[in-house]
Design a protein around this motif. Structure first.
Motif, PDB file in Angstrom:
ATOM      1  N   VAL A 130       0.933  -1.215   0.061  1.00 52.04           N
ATOM      2  CA  VAL A 130      -0.090  -0.020  -0.196  1.00 52.04           C
ATOM      3  C   VAL A 130       1.120   0.893   0.107  1.00 52.04           C
ATOM      4  N   SER A 146      -5.471  -0.053  -1.613  1.00 46.18           N
ATOM      5  CA  SER A 146      -6.167   0.273  -0.547  1.00 46.18           C
ATOM      6  C   SER A 146      -6.587  -1.036   0.136  1.00 46.18           C
ATOM      7  N   SER A 169      -1.566  -3.241  -4.167  1.00 47.99           N
ATOM      8  CA  SER A 169      -2.996  -3.290  -3.158  1.00 47.99           C
ATOM      9  C   SER A 169      -2.953  -1.349  -3.424  1.00 47.99           C
TER      10      SER A 169
END
Length: 144
Positions: A69, A112, A110
């Motif tokens: 992330v 989120s 990713s």
């Protein structure tokens, strides 16, 4: 980051018009960037279609919940690190990606910690790729 050297391979179709409108907006701003849609099916068939869609000269980046992330500026810097390599971002279907595809990835990303429909993930990725290009070019689009 060179948009002409990047593309998305995504399982499933975008069915919501407003999402497609958003994707189209960013695609116009990323000349040469493309999206390849694959038919959704069983995980095994999707994995085979993904393997067939990826070219041997592309660096595989998969989108998954457990991936890295990053905020927008570190994301842009990470993309810049790849220089002129060809990048392919893969977005799986409703059941995600097989372990084999995940293991083949050079980078697991990713968007989120939250889970989003694949259509929305596609829009968010295209926007972040445009934002990354803007950051790297010093454009005023990104205001930190």
């Amino acid at each position: 980051m060179n948009p002409a050297r990047c593309r998305i391979v995504a399982v499933g179709k975008v069915r919501r018009g407003w999402i497609q409108d958003g994707i189209d907006l960013y695609l116009k701003r990323l000349p040469g960037f493309s999206i390849t849609e694959l038919r959704d099916s069983s995980a095994a068939k999707e994995a085979e279609a993904i393997r067939s869609a990826i070219r041997s000269d592309e660096t595989l980046i998969v989108l998954m919940e457990q991936g890295d992330v990053l905020a927008s500026i570190p994301f842009a810097k990470r993309l810049n690190h790849y220089g002129n390599e060809r990048l392919v971002f893969v977005i799986g279907g409703a059941d995600g990606l097989t372990e084999e595809i995940k293991a083949q990835a050079h980078w697991q990303l990713s968007l989120s910690p939250m889970t989003f429909p694949h259509e929305l993930a596609r829009l968010m990725l295209v926007e972040q790729l445009f934002r990354a290009q803007s950051i790297l070019q010093g454009s005023p689009y990104h205001r930190a």
